[in-house]
Design a protein around this motif. Structure first.
Motif, PDB file in Angstrom:
ATOM      1  N   GLY A 183       0.856  -1.181   0.000  1.00  0.00           N
ATOM      2  CA  GLY A 183       0.000   0.000   0.000  1.00  0.00           C
ATOM      3  C   GLY A 183       0.888   1.226   0.000  1.00  0.00           C
ATOM      4  N   PRO A 184       0.329   2.407   0.073  1.00  0.00           N
ATOM      5  CA  PRO A 184       1.151   3.623   0.081  1.00  0.00           C
ATOM      6  C   PRO A 184       1.994   3.702   1.364  1.00  0.00           C
ATOM      7  N   GLY A 185       3.283   3.421   1.217  1.00  0.00           N
ATOM      8  CA  GLY A 185       4.205   3.515   2.351  1.00  0.00           C
ATOM      9  C   GLY A 185       4.094   2.375   3.347  1.00  0.00           C
ATOM     10  N   VAL A 186       3.355   1.295   2.998  1.00  0.00           N
ATOM     11  CA  VAL A 186       3.234   0.141   3.909  1.00  0.00           C
ATOM     12  C   VAL A 186       3.363  -1.156   3.116  1.00  0.00           C
ATOM     13  N   ARG A 187       3.821  -2.190   3.826  1.00  0.00           N
ATOM     14  CA  ARG A 187       3.939  -3.500   3.175  1.00  0.00           C
ATOM     15  C   ARG A 187       3.678  -4.590   4.218  1.00  0.00           C
ATOM     16  N   THR A 188       2.944  -5.610   3.810  1.00  0.00           N
ATOM     17  CA  THR A 188       2.726  -6.773   4.683  1.00  0.00           C
ATOM     18  C   THR A 188       3.374  -7.982   4.039  1.00  0.00           C
ATOM     19  N   ASP A 189       4.186  -8.688   4.818  1.00  0.00           N
ATOM     20  CA  ASP A 189       4.801  -9.933   4.337  1.00  0.00           C
ATOM     21  C   ASP A 189       4.046 -11.114   4.939  1.00  0.00           C
ATOM     22  N   PHE A 190       3.663 -12.056   4.073  1.00  0.00           N
ATOM     23  CA  PHE A 190       2.969 -13.271   4.520  1.00  0.00           C
ATOM     24  C   PHE A 190       3.992 -14.405   4.529  1.00  0.00           C
ATOM     25  N   GLU A 191       4.239 -14.951   5.714  1.00  0.00           N
ATOM     26  CA  GLU A 191       5.256 -15.996   5.856  1.00  0.00           C
ATOM     27  C   GLU A 191       4.622 -17.226   6.488  1.00  0.00           C
ATOM     28  N   MET A 192       5.321 -18.368   6.348  1.00  0.00           N
ATOM     29  CA  MET A 192       4.720 -19.616   6.816  1.00  0.00           C
ATOM     30  C   MET A 192       5.768 -20.597   7.304  1.00  0.00           C
ATOM     31  N   VAL A 193       5.413 -21.368   8.334  1.00  0.00           N
ATOM     32  CA  VAL A 193       6.245 -22.465   8.844  1.00  0.00           C
ATOM     33  C   VAL A 193       5.366 -23.702   8.857  1.00  0.00           C
ATOM     34  N   HIS A 194       5.903 -24.814   8.355  1.00  0.00           N
ATOM     35  CA  HIS A 194       5.131 -26.062   8.349  1.00  0.00           C
ATOM     36  C   HIS A 194       6.038 -27.192   8.815  1.00  0.00           C
ATOM     37  N   LEU A 195       5.671 -27.842   9.939  1.00  0.00           N
ATOM     38  CA  LEU A 195       6.504 -28.904  10.512  1.00  0.00           C
ATOM     39  C   LEU A 195       5.660 -30.147  10.768  1.00  0.00           C
ATOM     40  N   ARG A 196       6.350 -31.290  10.749  1.00  0.00           N
ATOM     41  CA  ARG A 196       5.688 -32.540  11.115  1.00  0.00           C
ATOM     42  C   ARG A 196       5.768 -32.755  12.637  1.00  0.00           C
ATOM     43  N   LYS A 197       6.950 -32.523  13.186  1.00  0.00           N
ATOM     44  CA  LYS A 197       7.148 -32.706  14.636  1.00  0.00           C
ATOM     45  C   LYS A 197       7.043 -31.356  15.312  1.00  0.00           C
ATOM     46  N   VAL A 198       6.247 -31.288  16.372  1.00  0.00           N
ATOM     47  CA  VAL A 198       5.967 -30.010  17.019  1.00  0.00           C
ATOM     48  C   VAL A 198       6.977 -29.772  18.141  1.00  0.00           C
ATOM     49  N   PRO A 199       7.658 -28.623  18.123  1.00  0.00           N
ATOM     50  CA  PRO A 199       8.519 -28.297  19.270  1.00  0.00           C
ATOM     51  C   PRO A 199       7.657 -28.145  20.521  1.00  0.00           C
ATOM     52  N   ASN A 200       8.134 -28.714  21.652  1.00  0.00           N
ATOM     53  CA  ASN A 200       7.334 -28.736  22.889  1.00  0.00           C
ATOM     54  C   ASN A 200       6.892 -27.352  23.334  1.00  0.00           C
ATOM     55  N   GLN A 201       7.760 -26.356  23.143  1.00  0.00           N
ATOM     56  CA  GLN A 201       7.429 -25.034  23.678  1.00  0.00           C
ATOM     57  C   GLN A 201       6.293 -24.360  22.924  1.00  0.00           C
ATOM     58  N   TYR A 202       5.875 -24.905  21.771  1.00  0.00           N
ATOM     59  CA  TYR A 202       4.804 -24.257  20.994  1.00  0.00           C
ATOM     60  C   TYR A 202       3.478 -25.020  21.068  1.00  0.00           C
ATOM     61  N   THR A 203       3.365 -25.942  22.014  1.00  0.00           N
ATOM     62  CA  THR A 203       2.098 -26.684  22.147  1.00  0.00           C
ATOM     63  C   THR A 203       1.106 -25.951  23.031  1.00  0.00           C
ATOM     64  N   HIS A 204       1.462 -24.803  23.544  1.00  0.00           N
ATOM     65  CA  HIS A 204       0.560 -24.066  24.425  1.00  0.00           C
ATOM     66  C   HIS A 204       0.633 -22.584  24.098  1.00  0.00           C
ATOM     67  N   LEU A 205      -0.269 -21.837  24.677  1.00  0.00           N
ATOM     68  CA  LEU A 205      -0.455 -20.433  24.327  1.00  0.00           C
ATOM     69  C   LEU A 205       0.753 -19.575  24.672  1.00  0.00           C
ATOM     70  N   SER A 206       1.352 -19.784  25.847  1.00  0.00           N
ATOM     71  CA  SER A 206       2.457 -18.918  26.266  1.00  0.00           C
ATOM     72  C   SER A 206       3.638 -19.032  25.308  1.00  0.00           C
ATOM     73  N   GLY A 207       3.898 -20.230  24.783  1.00  0.00           N
ATOM     74  CA  GLY A 207       4.987 -20.410  23.817  1.00  0.00           C
ATOM     75  C   GLY A 207       4.703 -19.691  22.507  1.00  0.00           C
ATOM     76  N   LEU A 208       3.442 -19.742  22.063  1.00  0.00           N
ATOM     77  CA  LEU A 208       3.073 -19.070  20.811  1.00  0.00           C
ATOM     78  C   LEU A 208       3.158 -17.549  20.959  1.00  0.00           C
ATOM     79  N   LEU A 209       2.793 -17.041  22.138  1.00  0.00           N
ATOM     80  CA  LEU A 209       2.913 -15.594  22.383  1.00  0.00           C
ATOM     81  C   LEU A 209       4.370 -15.143  22.318  1.00  0.00           C
ATOM     82  N   ASP A 210       5.244 -15.988  22.857  1.00  0.00           N
ATOM     83  CA  ASP A 210       6.674 -15.653  22.835  1.00  0.00           C
ATOM     84  C   ASP A 210       7.179 -15.531  21.400  1.00  0.00           C
ATOM     85  N   ILE A 211       6.821 -16.521  20.556  1.00  0.00           N
ATOM     86  CA  ILE A 211       7.325 -16.502  19.173  1.00  0.00           C
ATOM     87  C   ILE A 211       6.725 -15.313  18.413  1.00  0.00           C
TER      88      ILE A 211
END
Length: 983
Positions: A183-211
């Motif tokens: 947009g005028p003077g702004v940009r949004t980047d759409f990024e993605m991560v896709h894994l088979r095995k889930v890191p333990n720290q991201y199985t709950h809300l507090s870990g996702l907030l950190d990332i």
């Protein structure tokens, strides 16, 4: 230096300004497509309403572009919306955020039940996707991914397009996308991560907030609050406490009549397995702020019972086995078989088959020629009886595809008039089973005329149902061939012994029905006439009163629509000791006929001036008002022959013959002679009944419109009525005049038969005998579809599902169009069968859900209505909200289902969960009420905030991250916006 650079600049002008690289061409093609689709400039629209992603209509445009020789498809996905006011565009704030960036923060459409994955992950109403055109192609290398990302970035910058552009990378099954929105003077980047095995720290809300926070990298010290939407999905697979009520029928006990809801003459219905395999419960916390709720590896506040929103979806079993669908499919397969009945049952059934066929054709050819001996002696009875003996001799009981008990049951069902020879109990059962038909005035009963099948109380309809059942349960195509052979033998037996065929309407063949039904009706006509004639020969005394018999109708041909509605008595019902075959008159009859003929000729020539001494014959009753013009005696209505009944194939054959006669004078004359056979017969009957009559008398009775009467004043001044023939009757060489001149005064009973029942019956029997099982299935398929539609309507009436009513109407309309024409395409027939099968599956699902939610057991009427509505919505909608969440009537039932399922599996299968997330789930299960539910199968979290990036003085922009965690899948989809004014 200067001298050296001059030629270089020339070369530069020639080559580089005219030759674009493949990459530049690719970018220009993207820009061209964006221009074509008018995606240039500022995007505008109203804020998204709640639920619009599900209820609104999504559309897409597709094009193809290529990078060198690698083809890409470019697709524009967008939600159809009403165009916003043009005046509103001018009022837009100059530095307003592009619409997609505003959509990132919109909370009205989180977790849509049915949408494109990018809509679910990012909440976008419009976007463009570039993906490899071929399914097996993939962009795997990092350099290629970056090149494509650069391409779309340049294209967006060049065009000023504010619609997000995505590129699909990696293999298609991974659904990996990277993209950008500018947009005028702004940009949004759409990024993605896709894994088979889930890191333990991201199985709950507090870990996702950190990332999320670390990814934003916000320079502000007190970070603006993060808003959250959380959804946990629980799957209920263990429905063991509810056994599926539909059991496959007990085939061995079928002969005894009704077993397992199945009997001859009825189609089965229902699924043999539970058509609902799983129930998915989604518990949602739509608006949470960071800090309100705790969810970490030790403890969680996310109790599904306390969730403010519950929604349910059901997973349907893939192609559940349904009885009606199986019956239809198997019967339809018969249509593709090539074998004849004899090939299926074995040649031994008819050892002298070739000879018999020759004999039959020889007999038929003799029937069409003048025969010096009575025709009934040319019957092929002896041959057929010998065939019966051979069948019984060569086929033992074990060899027969149908055992005698089953065969007798079917034959008694088809021919209930034979039941009087058996025990009363059996007779009462067959009559009871035949009585479940809709009344004739019912709309369902009249479906046969739309489908060109047969009435639902007819023999043809019953035969179709029996063959369908035989095909499925009793020997397949061999059983069908065996039953058909027995049926044909029964038809011949009835023809030879003057037994009328039951289950067929009286009168000529009904052209609204299928051809096989018409053929059976034709055979019945033949039996009726043969029976009347044979009884006449025995000297039976008949009631000669005019009211007793059904006579011929008013119209004798298309020429005389105005004939008075007088009914002439049918000639077959008259018997006389001197009656013989009309083709072979005795000597006395010949003499009598000649005398009458001579007398008539004299009378006609003299204009009835001399008294006519002919004894009138074949009178039915006086006309009433009319008298003969010249003698002044009462005009008698004669006994006339019925016109020959015709099936549609005979009518077609006749019309072809008439068409082939051409337009020559000779051809036209011959055509007129053929068409006036019935007229000539009626004229002869009229002359015999009314000696001394003239053509005007006949016309006054037969076609009153062709006799014009006028009031005129005679010489004495009196008003008298004067009549004359119409203009068309006065045309020279008129067909009526010619026929009248050639007609002899012969009563109907001594005329040549208009309808040769012996020949027609043999033709029908031969037609039936040569039908292959495939031909039979084609003939009877409309009856089976008719029966299936009636069965589906009957079952739907019990459940009352509005969507099913609509589909049934569509099936009837579709079938009416397809079945009305001869030889419909297999593909169209398959479509009809598939539609019927889908309706059966829907009704089976409704019954399954009703049983599981205890709709019938519910005593509170209001609750019962709510549950019924809830079940109906589950059938029709992809996801249904539960009123009152876990505390409503439906919610409490779902809760109980999960609790009982947890008890059944005493040790919940936590191995996979523990392996995935260490001991966190096990510790969390100790938190009380959560143990009523299994561990969630899916966890979805959406985090949103608005922060300035990349510097503290940048414009505050929307940031969003979606995460989904399932058993074998972990995905993060982030949309991170930055201010590009100074960066």
């Amino acid at each position: 230096m200067a001298g050296d650079s001059e030629p270089e600049s020339e070369v530069f002008e020639i080559t580089d300004f005219t030759t674009a690289s493949e990459w530049e061409r690719f970018i220009s093609k993207i820009e061209e497509v964006l221009n074509d689709w008018k995606l240039i400039g500022i995007s505008s629209g109203k804020p998204l309403e709640k639920g619009v992603f599900t209820t609104g209509a999504w559309e897409e445009k597709l094009d193809e572009i290529s990078f060198a020789d690698f083809k890409f498809s470019i697709t524009h996905h967008y939600l159809v919306q009403e165009p916003s006011d043009k005046d509103g565009k001018e009022e837009l704030v100059e530095d307003a955020l592009p619409l997609p960036m505003q959509d990132l923060l919109c909370m009205n459409n989180d977790f849509p039940p049915r949408a494109h994955c990018l809509v679910r992950w990012y909440g976008l109403r419009e976007f463009v996707v570039i993906a490899p055109a071929a399914n097996n192609d993939a962009v795997l290398s990092e350099s290629k991914c970056n090149l494509l990302l650069s391409s779309i970035s340049i294209a967006l910058g060049n065009t000023g397009c504010q619609v997000p552009l995505f590129v699909q990378i990696h293999h298609k099954w991974r659904r990996m996308y990277v993209g950008e929105c500018q947009g005028p003077g702004v940009r949004t980047d759409f990024e993605m991560v896709h894994l088979r095995k889930v890191p333990n720290q991201y199985t709950h809300l507090s870990g996702l907030l950190d990332i999320f926070k670390s990814k934003i990298g916000c320079p502000l010290t007190p970070l603006p609050p993060v808003s959250m939407a959380i959804r946990l999905t629980y799957v209920l697979q263990d429905w063991q406490q509810y056994f599926w009520p539909q059991q496959p029928p007990d085939i061995d006990a079928l002969v005894g009549g009704e077993v397992g809801g199945l009997e001859f003459g009825k189609l089965p219905f229902g699924a043999c397995e539970d058509p609902i395999s799983e129930l998915h419960l989604a518990t949602t916390w739509p608006h949470l702020t960071e800090g309100i709720i705790v969810d970490n590896d030790v403890y969680s506040d996310l109790d599904p019972v306390q969730a403010p929103q519950w929604s349910v979806r059901v997973r349907k079993a893939d192609n559940p086995q349904c009885l009606l669908g199986d019956f239809l499919t198997e019967f339809f397969k018969l249509c593709r078989r090539k074998e004849s009945t004899d090939e299926i049952l074995g040649r031994s059934a008819f050892e002298e088959e070739g000879k018999e066929v020759a004999d039959i054709t020889h007999a038929l050819s003799k029937l069409t020629e003048p025969a010096p001996v009575p025709i009934h002696k040319l019957s092929v009875t002896n041959m057929v009886h010998s065939a019966k003996k051979k069948i019984r001799k060569h086929r033992g009981v074990d060899e027969s595809p149908l055992n005698n008990e089953v065969l007798n049951t079917i034959l008694l069902f088809l021919f209930p008039d034979a039941a009087d020879k058996l025990a009363d109990g059996f007779e009462s059962r067959t009559s009871a089973s035949a009585g479940n038909n809709p009344p004739p005035e019912n709309e369902d009963y009249n479906l046969f005329s739309q489908f060109k099948s047969a009435p639902s109380d007819s023999l043809t309809y019953k035969l179709a149902l029996c063959l369908c059942m035989i095909n499925f349960y009793h020997g397949g195509v061999k059983g069908v061939a065996h039953l058909w052979q027995e049926f044909v033998l029964e038809m011949r037996y009835r023809w030879e012994n003057n037994y009328l065929i039951p289950g067929l309407a009286n009168g000529p063949p009904d052209l609204r029905c299928c051809l096989l039904h018409q053929k059976l009706q034709m055979l019945n006509c033949c039996i009726e006439r043969k029976k009347a004639r044979d009884e006449g020969k025995k000297g039976s005394v008949f009631d000669r009163s005019p009211g007793g018999d059904t006579g011929r109708g008013a119209d004798h041909s298309g020429d005389n629509p105005d004939k008075e509605k007088e009914v002439g008595k049918s000639w077959e019902s008259w018997s006389d000791s001197e009656e013989e075959f009309f083709e072979c008159l005795s000597d006395t009859e010949d003499l009598k006929g000649n005398g009458q003929e001579n007398g008539k000729k004299g009378g006609a020539k003299e204009g009835n001036k001399e008294p006519v001494n002919i004894k009138p014959e074949g009178r039915l009753h006086p006309h009433g008002k009319l008298t003969l013009l010249h003698p002044g005696e009462p005009l008698y209505i004669p006994i006339t022959q019925e016109p020959a009944p015709m099936t549609e194939d005979l009518l077609e054959e006749q019309s072809e013959v008439l068409a082939k006669l051409g337009t020559s004078a000779e051809g036209a004359h011959l055509r007129a002679r053929m068409q006036s056979a019935c007229l000539l017969s009626d004229m002869e009957s009229f002359k015999a009944a009314n000696p001394g009559c003239c053509l005007e008398d006949f016309v006054r009775w037969y076609s009153p419109r062709d006799y014009i009467e006028e009031e005129v004043v005679d010489e004495k001044g009196n008003i008298v009525i004067k009549g004359e023939l119409s203009a068309r009757m006065k045309i020279p060489s008129n067909m009526w005049v010619e026929a009248w001149e050639t007609a002899k005064p012969v009563p109907a009973r001594r005329q040549k038969r208009l309808f040769d029942d012996t020949r027609e019956a043999e033709k029908v029997l031969h037609y039936l005998a040569v039908q292959k099982p495939a031909d039979l299935a084609r003939h009877l398929l409309p009856c089976i579809i008719h029966a299936a539609v009636l069965k589906v309507k009957e079952e739907e009436a019990v459940e009352d599902i509005s969507s099913v009513k609509k589909i049934i109407k569509q099936i009837i309309t579709h079938s009416s169009k397809v079945l009305r024409f001869p030889n419909p395409e297999d593909k169209k027939l398959e479509e009809i069968i598939a539609q019927i099968m889908s309706v059966e599956a829907i009704i089976a699902r409704a019954r399954s859900l009703k049983a599981k939610f205890g709709v019938e057991k519910c005593e509170n009427e209001d609750e019962k209505e709510d549950l019924q509505r809830f079940v109906n919505c589950l059938l029709e909608q992809p996801e249904v909200s539960v009123l009152g969440a876990g505390r409503g009537p439906a919610g409490s039932i779902i809760h109980k289902l999960f609790v009982s399922a947890q008890r059944v599996s005493a040790a919940p299968p936590l191995d996979e969960e523990l392996r995935r997330s260490g001991s966190s789930e096990e510790r969390r299960l100790n938190a009380g009420a959560v143990s009523d539910f299994p561990p969630p199968t899916g966890r979805e979290v959406i985090l949103r905030t608005t922060v300035p990036r990349p510097a503290p003085y940048s414009k505050p922009l929307p940031q969003r991250m979606y995460s989904v965690l399932t058993k074998e899948d972990f995905r993060l989809a982030g949309a991170f916006s930055a201010d590009t004014t100074f960066f």
